[in-house]
Write a protein that holds these residues in place. Structure first.
Motif, PDB file in Angstrom:
ATOM      1  N   SER A   1      -1.794  -3.809 -10.022  1.00 57.30           N
ATOM      2  CA  SER A   1      -2.626  -2.927  -9.524  1.00 57.30           C
ATOM      3  C   SER A   1      -3.068  -2.051 -10.766  1.00 57.30           C
ATOM      4  O   SER A   1      -2.247  -1.702 -11.805  1.00 57.30           O
ATOM      5  N   LYS A   2      -4.355  -1.682 -10.760  1.00 53.51           N
ATOM      6  CA  LYS A   2      -5.124  -1.157 -11.911  1.00 53.51           C
ATOM      7  C   LYS A   2      -4.757   0.313 -11.864  1.00 53.51           C
ATOM      8  O   LYS A   2      -5.048   0.986 -13.197  1.00 53.51           O
ATOM      9  N   PHE A   3      -4.559   0.968 -10.656  1.00 51.24           N
ATOM     10  CA  PHE A   3      -4.475   2.483 -10.852  1.00 51.24           C
ATOM     11  C   PHE A   3      -3.280   2.907 -10.106  1.00 51.24           C
ATOM     12  O   PHE A   3      -2.902   4.168  -9.753  1.00 51.24           O
ATOM     13  N   GLY A   4      -2.237   2.099  -9.779  1.00 48.25           N
ATOM     14  CA  GLY A   4      -1.100   2.684  -9.130  1.00 48.25           C
ATOM     15  C   GLY A   4      -0.393   3.667  -9.739  1.00 48.25           C
ATOM     16  O   GLY A   4       0.100   4.610  -9.230  1.00 48.25           O
ATOM     17  N   ALA A   5      -0.509   3.430 -11.264  1.00 51.69           N
ATOM     18  CA  ALA A   5       0.570   4.600 -11.968  1.00 51.69           C
ATOM     19  C   ALA A   5      -0.200   5.987 -12.130  1.00 51.69           C
ATOM     20  O   ALA A   5       0.431   7.072 -12.398  1.00 51.69           O
TER      21      ALA A   5
ATOM     22  N   ALA B   1      -3.869   4.330  -0.583  1.00 51.59           N
ATOM     23  CA  ALA B   1      -4.283   3.686  -2.003  1.00 51.59           C
ATOM     24  C   ALA B   1      -3.710   2.198  -1.841  1.00 51.59           C
ATOM     25  O   ALA B   1      -2.603   1.748  -1.598  1.00 51.59           O
ATOM     26  N   LYS B   2      -4.770   1.339  -1.461  1.00 54.69           N
ATOM     27  CA  LYS B   2      -4.394  -0.229  -1.274  1.00 54.69           C
ATOM     28  C   LYS B   2      -3.912  -1.092  -2.518  1.00 54.69           C
ATOM     29  O   LYS B   2      -4.686  -0.926  -3.499  1.00 54.69           O
ATOM     30  N   GLY B   3      -2.862  -1.657  -2.552  1.00 54.30           N
ATOM     31  CA  GLY B   3      -2.453  -2.447  -3.266  1.00 54.30           C
ATOM     32  C   GLY B   3      -1.561  -1.928  -4.331  1.00 54.30           C
ATOM     33  O   GLY B   3      -1.311  -2.631  -5.611  1.00 54.30           O
ATOM     34  N   VAL B   4      -1.496  -0.709  -4.426  1.00 52.55           N
ATOM     35  CA  VAL B   4      -0.858   0.165  -5.780  1.00 52.55           C
ATOM     36  C   VAL B   4       0.524  -0.259  -5.866  1.00 52.55           C
ATOM     37  O   VAL B   4       1.168  -0.095  -7.164  1.00 52.55           O
TER      38      VAL B   4
ATOM     39  N   THR C   1      -9.588   6.251   2.186  1.00 52.90           N
ATOM     40  CA  THR C   1      -9.254   5.005   1.266  1.00 52.90           C
ATOM     41  C   THR C   1      -9.686   5.406   0.011  1.00 52.90           C
ATOM     42  O   THR C   1     -10.754   5.596  -0.327  1.00 52.90           O
ATOM     43  N   ILE C   2      -8.466   5.526  -0.943  1.00 51.90           N
ATOM     44  CA  ILE C   2      -8.980   5.597  -2.294  1.00 51.90           C
ATOM     45  C   ILE C   2      -9.302   4.521  -3.016  1.00 51.90           C
ATOM     46  O   ILE C   2      -8.594   3.256  -3.110  1.00 51.90           O
ATOM     47  N   THR C   3     -10.453   4.488  -3.459  1.00 48.38           N
ATOM     48  CA  THR C   3     -10.875   3.192  -4.045  1.00 48.38           C
ATOM     49  C   THR C   3     -11.152   3.121  -5.887  1.00 48.38           C
ATOM     50  O   THR C   3     -10.997   1.890  -6.345  1.00 48.38           O
TER      51      THR C   3
ATOM     52  N   ASP D   1       0.843  -1.086   0.012  1.00 51.39           N
ATOM     53  CA  ASP D   1      -0.032   0.081  -0.140  1.00 51.39           C
ATOM     54  C   ASP D   1       0.980   1.384  -0.033  1.00 51.39           C
ATOM     55  O   ASP D   1       2.278   1.253   0.225  1.00 51.39           O
ATOM     56  N   ARG D   2       0.301   2.414  -0.067  1.00 56.46           N
ATOM     57  CA  ARG D   2       0.820   3.644  -0.153  1.00 56.46           C
ATOM     58  C   ARG D   2       0.014   4.640   0.665  1.00 56.46           C
ATOM     59  O   ARG D   2      -1.385   4.484   0.143  1.00 56.46           O
ATOM     60  N   ILE D   3       0.596   5.649   1.173  1.00 57.82           N
ATOM     61  CA  ILE D   3      -0.027   6.675   1.773  1.00 57.82           C
ATOM     62  C   ILE D   3       0.016   7.782   0.410  1.00 57.82           C
ATOM     63  O   ILE D   3       1.258   8.176   0.635  1.00 57.82           O
TER      64      ILE D   3
END
Length: 243
Positions: free
Chosen positions: A45-49, A37-40, A69-71, A20-22
């Motif tokens: 991850s679908k939206f990490g970038a 942002a969980k799992g980025v 939490t960003i979903t 994860d990231r804050i």
């Protein structure tokens, strides 16, 4: 409501746990926002970038007790890649987002958000020297925050300009009678560049020479750090590296 949407600029991120990231964002409606942002950090991850520094995104968040939490995240401005691959752009952007975070750590300020998005867009386009974009942003951001520098008449007594002595503590140019010991005297071209940067006159700014840009950069930096009441880490780190 526990679920909300907003658009924001990613200012910085830090790791949380294994995946994860804050993410710290400056948002249009809520101001400064820190959310998980969980799992980025996973390759799947679908939206990490979309949540990397300097990106602008439409985010959907779920309110939490301590951190939201960003979903979802949808890219609105993909400024991160073209900025991050160029050191000068990255250096300028780092100063800008740190300044934005410091100025926005309170009530929402949509004008600060709009200014930062525009500055990052200009920086990513690569048509204007990064240092000019940075200095123009700093002067205009400080003006929006209530500290508008004066580069025409004397800021102490109002004597009509032009003046070339600058006193950061007083907020701009001063006449000979109001000069403060140690106040630097700038070239007239440097004062003209500062005026251009303050109003976003890029044609005049781009036409400036290296000496004027160097003097203007010193004033923009000193003015910003004086009013923020402490140094900018990103600005000082890059200054030390260039020595």
């Amino acid at each position: 409501m526990p679920l909300y949407r907003d658009e924001g600029v990613v200012l910085r991120t830090r790791k949380l746990g294994e995946a994860d990231r804050i993410v710290t964002l400056l948002t249009r409606q809520r101001g400064l926002l820190r959310a998980v942002a969980k799992g980025v950090r996973r390759t799947s991850s679908k939206f990490g970038a979309r949540l990397e520094p300097f990106m602008v995104a439409d985010v959907q968040c779920f309110e939490g007790r301590t951190l939201d939490t960003i979903t979802q995240a949808v890219t609105l401005g993909a400024y991160g890649p073209p900025i991050s691959v160029d050191y000068d752009r990255y250096r300028a952007a780092s100063v800008m987002v740190e300044t934005a975070e410091r100025l926005s750590d309170g009530a929402p300020a949509e004008n600060q958000y709009t200014l930062l998005v525009g500055a990052l867009r200009t920086l990513a386009a690569g048509k204007i020297v990064p240092d000019l974009v940075r200095d123009g942003y700093l002067l205009r951001a400080m003006s929006l925050a209530g500290w508008t520098p004066g580069f025409d008449d004397c800021v102490r007594c109002g004597a009509p300009g032009p003046h070339t002595l600058v006193t950061v503590q007083l907020g701009g140019v001063v006449c000979e009678e109001c000069r403060v010991p140690g106040a630097p005297r700038l070239d007239p071209a440097s004062i003209d560049l500062l005026r251009a940067l303050l109003v976003g006159d890029w044609d005049r700014a781009v036409a400036s020479d290296e000496r004027a840009r160097g003097q203007a950069a010193g004033i923009a930096s000193a003015f910003t750090q004086w009013h923020l009441e402490r140094g900018l880490r990103s600005l000082n780190a890059h200054a030390n590296r260039s020595r």
